[in-house]
Design a protein around this motif. Sequence first.
Motif, PDB file in Angstrom:
ATOM      1  N   ASP A  95      -3.172  25.476   0.793  1.00 28.04           N
ATOM      2  CA  ASP A  95      -4.231  26.375   1.244  1.00 28.04           C
ATOM      3  C   ASP A  95      -5.560  25.622   1.261  1.00 28.04           C
ATOM      4  N   GLU A  96      -6.636  26.332   1.593  1.00 28.25           N
ATOM      5  CA  GLU A  96      -7.927  25.668   1.759  1.00 28.25           C
ATOM      6  C   GLU A  96      -8.407  25.026   0.460  1.00 28.25           C
ATOM      7  N   ASN A  97      -8.232  25.708  -0.669  1.00 31.54           N
ATOM      8  CA  ASN A  97      -8.679  25.151  -1.953  1.00 31.54           C
ATOM      9  C   ASN A  97      -7.932  23.862  -2.293  1.00 31.54           C
ATOM     10  N   SER A  98      -6.617  23.860  -2.039  1.00 24.80           N
ATOM     11  CA  SER A  98      -5.817  22.668  -2.328  1.00 24.80           C
ATOM     12  C   SER A  98      -6.217  21.509  -1.430  1.00 24.80           C
ATOM     13  N   MET A  99      -6.506  21.805  -0.173  1.00 22.54           N
ATOM     14  CA  MET A  99      -6.912  20.755   0.754  1.00 22.54           C
ATOM     15  C   MET A  99      -8.267  20.168   0.351  1.00 22.54           C
ATOM     16  N   ILE A 100      -9.158  21.008  -0.120  1.00 24.56           N
ATOM     17  CA  ILE A 100     -10.467  20.518  -0.572  1.00 24.56           C
ATOM     18  C   ILE A 100     -10.297  19.655  -1.825  1.00 24.56           C
ATOM     19  N   THR A 101      -9.378  20.075  -2.722  1.00 21.59           N
ATOM     20  CA  THR A 101      -9.081  19.260  -3.910  1.00 21.59           C
ATOM     21  C   THR A 101      -8.563  17.888  -3.492  1.00 21.59           C
ATOM     22  N   LEU A 102      -7.655  17.855  -2.513  1.00 21.10           N
ATOM     23  CA  LEU A 102      -7.130  16.588  -1.989  1.00 21.10           C
ATOM     24  C   LEU A 102      -8.257  15.741  -1.415  1.00 21.10           C
ATOM     25  N   LYS A 103      -9.115  16.375  -0.631  1.00 22.99           N
ATOM     26  CA  LYS A 103     -10.240  15.663  -0.020  1.00 22.99           C
ATOM     27  C   LYS A 103     -11.123  15.015  -1.082  1.00 22.99           C
ATOM     28  N   ASN A 104     -11.468  15.777  -2.107  1.00 20.05           N
ATOM     29  CA  ASN A 104     -12.359  15.256  -3.152  1.00 20.05           C
ATOM     30  C   ASN A 104     -11.695  14.148  -3.961  1.00 20.05           C
ATOM     31  N   PHE A 105     -10.399  14.334  -4.282  1.00 18.62           N
ATOM     32  CA  PHE A 105      -9.679  13.332  -5.073  1.00 18.62           C
ATOM     33  C   PHE A 105      -9.538  12.025  -4.287  1.00 18.62           C
ATOM     34  N   SER A 106      -9.150  12.112  -3.020  1.00 21.84           N
ATOM     35  CA  SER A 106      -8.977  10.899  -2.221  1.00 21.84           C
ATOM     36  C   SER A 106     -10.302  10.170  -2.044  1.00 21.84           C
ATOM     37  N   LYS A 107     -11.384  10.922  -1.911  1.00 23.98           N
ATOM     38  CA  LYS A 107     -12.703  10.300  -1.782  1.00 23.98           C
ATOM     39  C   LYS A 107     -13.104   9.626  -3.092  1.00 23.98           C
ATOM     40  N   GLY A 135       0.866  -1.170   0.000  1.00 17.70           N
ATOM     41  CA  GLY A 135       0.000   0.000   0.000  1.00 17.70           C
ATOM     42  C   GLY A 135       0.901   1.217   0.000  1.00 17.70           C
ATOM     43  N   VAL A 136       1.269   1.711  -1.177  1.00 17.02           N
ATOM     44  CA  VAL A 136       2.347   2.691  -1.301  1.00 17.02           C
ATOM     45  C   VAL A 136       1.901   3.872  -2.151  1.00 17.02           C
ATOM     46  N   GLY A 137       2.343   5.054  -1.776  1.00 19.50           N
ATOM     47  CA  GLY A 137       2.068   6.235  -2.570  1.00 19.50           C
ATOM     48  C   GLY A 137       3.279   7.137  -2.669  1.00 19.50           C
ATOM     49  N   GLU A 138       3.284   7.963  -3.702  1.00 19.83           N
ATOM     50  CA  GLU A 138       4.356   8.934  -3.913  1.00 19.83           C
ATOM     51  C   GLU A 138       4.016  10.214  -3.157  1.00 19.83           C
ATOM     52  N   SER A 139       4.953  10.691  -2.342  1.00 21.04           N
ATOM     53  CA  SER A 139       4.685  11.836  -1.472  1.00 21.04           C
ATOM     54  C   SER A 139       4.256  13.061  -2.264  1.00 21.04           C
ATOM     55  N   VAL A 140       3.257  13.741  -1.735  1.00 21.36           N
ATOM     56  CA  VAL A 140       2.765  14.986  -2.308  1.00 21.36           C
ATOM     57  C   VAL A 140       3.206  16.116  -1.384  1.00 21.36           C
ATOM     58  N   GLN A 141       4.052  17.017  -1.907  1.00 23.13           N
ATOM     59  CA  GLN A 141       4.631  18.062  -1.062  1.00 23.13           C
ATOM     60  C   GLN A 141       4.097  19.453  -1.377  1.00 23.13           C
ATOM     61  N   THR A 142       3.541  19.620  -2.569  1.00 24.11           N
ATOM     62  CA  THR A 142       3.039  20.934  -2.969  1.00 24.11           C
ATOM     63  C   THR A 142       1.713  20.753  -3.717  1.00 24.11           C
ATOM     64  N   PRO A 143       0.925  21.833  -3.869  1.00 24.33           N
ATOM     65  CA  PRO A 143      -0.297  21.742  -4.679  1.00 24.33           C
ATOM     66  C   PRO A 143      -0.007  21.310  -6.113  1.00 24.33           C
ATOM     67  N   GLU A 144       1.165  21.705  -6.641  1.00 25.83           N
ATOM     68  CA  GLU A 144       1.530  21.299  -8.004  1.00 25.83           C
ATOM     69  C   GLU A 144       1.733  19.783  -8.080  1.00 25.83           C
ATOM     70  N   ASP A 145       2.329  19.189  -7.019  1.00 27.86           N
ATOM     71  CA  ASP A 145       2.469  17.729  -6.971  1.00 27.86           C
ATOM     72  C   ASP A 145       1.105  17.061  -7.025  1.00 27.86           C
ATOM     73  N   LEU A 146       0.167  17.620  -6.278  1.00 28.05           N
ATOM     74  CA  LEU A 146      -1.178  17.039  -6.241  1.00 28.05           C
ATOM     75  C   LEU A 146      -1.815  17.075  -7.620  1.00 28.05           C
ATOM     76  N   GLN A 147      -1.667  18.186  -8.331  1.00 33.16           N
ATOM     77  CA  GLN A 147      -2.242  18.287  -9.681  1.00 33.16           C
ATOM     78  C   GLN A 147      -1.585  17.285 -10.621  1.00 33.16           C
ATOM     79  N   ARG A 148      -0.253  17.103 -10.492  1.00 34.85           N
ATOM     80  CA  ARG A 148       0.435  16.118 -11.335  1.00 34.85           C
ATOM     81  C   ARG A 148      -0.091  14.712 -11.057  1.00 34.85           C
ATOM     82  N   LEU A 149      -0.325  14.404  -9.773  1.00 29.35           N
ATOM     83  CA  LEU A 149      -0.850  13.089  -9.422  1.00 29.35           C
ATOM     84  C   LEU A 149      -2.233  12.881 -10.026  1.00 29.35           C
ATOM     85  N   ILE A 150      -3.076  13.879  -9.916  1.00 27.58           N
ATOM     86  CA  ILE A 150      -4.436  13.773 -10.459  1.00 27.58           C
ATOM     87  C   ILE A 150      -4.393  13.560 -11.971  1.00 27.58           C
TER      88      ILE A 150
END
Length: 428
Positions: free
Chosen positions: A188-200, A155-170
């Motif tokens: 920031d709040e928008n990035s955290m909400i994006t993470l929340k929605n993507f993980s869900k 159960g492994v994932g590549e670390s996400v360190q910045t909002p740009e990393d999160l967008q690349r992962l998506i």
Amino acid sequence: MLVTNVKVVTNDVESGMIENGAIEIKDDEIIDVGEREEIEKKYGKTEKEILDGRRGIVLPGFVDTYVNFESFIFPDFGIEEKTGFPPEDLKRKIYDVLQSFFDDNVFFTIAEKIAIEGLRHGITCVIGSIDRYLHKIEVEKNLQIVSKMHPFKFGVGESVQTPEDLQRLIKSGEKPKYIPLNSITNFDENSMITLKNFSKEIDAFVAILLSDEQKEEQEAFTKYGMSNLERLRHLNLLGERMIIVNARHFTETDLDVMAASGTLAVYCTRQMMTHGSQFPNIDGMMGRSINVSLGTGTIPDLSILMEAQVTFLLRKMLKEGADFDSVYQTKKMLLENSYRLGTKLFDRPMGKIAPGYVADLAIYDCECNLGDQKRPILRKLIFDFLRDAKIYMTIVNGTVAYDSTKDYENDLEDRLEEIRNKVISNLR
């Protein structure tokens, strides 16, 4: 598959411990467990594959709930003398060099090493992270190839360190089971909400990795006027699919918030000791029924029993001799809480040798008796096993993944050493 002539620690209240037992497995599931004579009578005549456990002790395969993949190339300590760089600079320099040539071959080599070492230690599943490499590698594809060669659960994932990393992962199209999040204050709040929605959307766990907790807490108060945990609660990110790794400075209020939300915690005791970190309030967490489990972190030996022993000794020392309680709680972290996390991550019941559970188990060569009371087996698990037990065989998904009587040597160590030498030669 019929595994017979074994002593079984079922980790199941009803079954208990069976001194002369046998286990029937079909496909990747345990079908039956019981006294050897009874199980052999039921299945022995029709079963094509029968394994003699040689009076070994059988336990459910261990789950290591946090492993840092890069530590199998370079651990957190021990190589400073080879490089001449101070420890505080070394990790950053290694990361910068690895960034330039980290590819699927490097990742595959590390994953294969982890699978083999895990199986040799009775571990059948690891959960963990690799640092970000701009998503140049196909994580899931490589892990699937390794698991076909060496049956194992990742159960492994590549670390996400910045909002740009999160967008690349998506945008990468990958759907990891596990998203490690570094430097939470960068989001920031928008990035955290994006993470929340993507993980869900992909049904993934999110792990908050706290490398410098006090510094990040100060940054959180400066930027957002609240602690990181309070931010997570405010954004409705806490819950049963949120894991917080190596947090040390939780207040009583923080623990209440974690307990109410069902948030999970993982601790890597030996890693924290090497960094001079204070020991967390484990008792405060377990007293609130927070799911706390153990990982090896950046210690590259995958000895989860050693992790349990060190944790026990620290807790015993801090509790000033509350011996049995420390043994019991440490066992709970090792054998119950970690399996709960594995069960949620892989959506299969793990952690018991009982019908309906996944057939992940390890057979140990060990002469010690199981004992008929709670105290003896708990002590033996943490102390006698660490000193005396040797893995005879590890079974994953109903398949023999490791057999100590066979030779598994290949060019793996040579490949790892080639990677290390390439990194060291390019350090500036």
